[in-house]
Write an enzyme that holds these catalytic residues in place. Structure first.
Site, PDB file in Angstrom:
ATOM      1  CB  SER A 285      37.556  35.195  38.682  1.00  0.00           C
ATOM      2  OG  SER A 285      37.419  34.045  37.991  1.00  0.00           O
TER       3      SER A 285
ATOM      4  CG  ASP B  22      35.280  19.184  52.788  1.00  0.00           C
ATOM      5  OD1 ASP B  22      35.922  18.398  51.884  1.00  0.00           O
ATOM      6  OD2 ASP B  22      35.320  18.979  53.891  1.00  0.00           O
TER       7      ASP B  22
ATOM      8  CG  HIS C 148      41.624  34.416  34.782  1.00  0.00           C
ATOM      9  ND1 HIS C 148      40.299  34.905  34.229  1.00  0.00           N
ATOM     10  CD2 HIS C 148      41.352  33.828  36.137  1.00  0.00           C
ATOM     11  CE1 HIS C 148      39.441  34.856  35.322  1.00  0.00           C
ATOM     12  NE2 HIS C 148      39.998  34.199  36.443  1.00  0.00           N
TER      13      HIS C 148
END
Length: 313
Positions: free
Chosen positions: A131, A230, A291
């Site tokens: 990925s 964040d 996946h």
């Protein structure tokens, strides 16, 4: 052209011997290869002893978004045992035990990985990435082709992005951001409560376990996320798309894309555009997998990886 076929009669004989995890140190000074403000000193694990044959390129394993190096432990040890190569699993920046840095672009990840090459005196390596880690691997191969002995990309495309990724992960990251760990006194309690809060958002058990593996005791003795949540939220637009500047580059080395038959992350229609960047690319799919193919069907995944490695010897 290379082709790989699943042989149901092929069995790997794995020794029960445990290969220790080693860490190597180097005094090599690193000069960043690209215009990256801060290059991260990545955390990594080496499975077993390094190969005695200096011509045996090591294998680097790169995880996906919200993953970490320990997720490769079982596969890493098996790869080392079967291939007799040195195998390293790596925490990419803003994940696991690697530094939290105020940027998360694929050019950043490339500079980090090449710094690790220099630190460990790696001349050339096989890159195996899942990925986001697959896109990082592609980025390294396109920006520094001589450093990549072979490229193995797990269920991700450089030219399209699955809706499950582009729309699903922002929802997951936002849900993670809402978790309040201040009331928890232990990791176990924190993970149990976090599971309950995230179950309605994450309906995939493998992904949920990966997210929960990010709950840890931080250096200030508070419980929180191991990943730099964040920055991953702020820079998700860079994570969810492959850099346009790299799409005009080419890696001519051996390349294998492995997709999950039930996944939308690696559409067969992308093959022509993939071959513009990776002319030797072969795509194969593992039946009845999604996946996380290396977790859902590790045996078939390893068969393909080992066949790919042996075809290059």
């Amino acid at each position: 052209m290379l082709h790989f076929y699943f042989n149901k009669n092929l069995i790997f004989l794995i020794e029960s011997k445990f290969f220790p995890i080693l860490s190597y140190k180097s005094q090599v000074k690193i000069t960043p290869h690209y215009s990256v403000k801060t290059v991260a000193n990545l955390s990594y694990r080496i499975y077993g002893e390094a190969a005695k044959d200096g011509d045996q390129s090591p294998i680097l394993l790169l995880h996906g978004l919200l993953g970490c190096k320990k997720h490769w432990d079982s596969i890493g040890k098996t790869m080392m045992n079967v291939t007799k190569r040195s195998v390293l699993s790596v925490d990419l920046r803003n994940h696991g035990d690697s530094p939290h840095i105020n940027s998360h672009k694929y050019e950043d990840l490339t500079a980090d990985i090449l710094k690790l090459y220099e630190k460990l005196n790696i001349e050339k390596a096989y890159l195996v990435g899942h990925s986001m880690g697959g896109r990082a691997s592609m980025s390294v191969s396109l920006l520094a082709p001589p450093k990549v002995a072979g490229l193995l990309v797990i269920d991700i495309s450089p030219t399209s992005t699955a809706r499950d990724f582009s729309e699903g992960f922002p929802t997951i990251l936002a849900a993670m951001k809402k978790i309040n760990f201040k009331k928890h006194k232990s990791i176990k309690e924190a993970k149990e409560d976090t599971r309950k809060e995230l179950e309605s958002t994450i309906n995939n058990e493998l992904l949920l376990k990966a997210v929960l593996s990010n709950v840890k005791m931080k250096s200030d003795h508070t419980i929180g996320w191991a990943c730099n949540l964040d920055i991953l939220i702020r820079h998700f637009k860079y994570i969810s798309s492959f850099p346009k500047s790299l799409r005009k580059k080419t890696y001519y080395g051996p390349t294998l894309f492995i997709g999950g038959q039930l996944s939308d992350y690696l559409p067969p229609d992308d093959l022509p555009s993939i071959r513009e960047m990776f002319p030797r690319a072969v795509i194969t799919y593992i039946p009845q997998t999604g996946h996380n193919i290396h977790v859902e069907d590790p045996k078939t995944f390893l068969e393909l990886v080992i066949a790919f490695m042996k075809s290059q010897e």
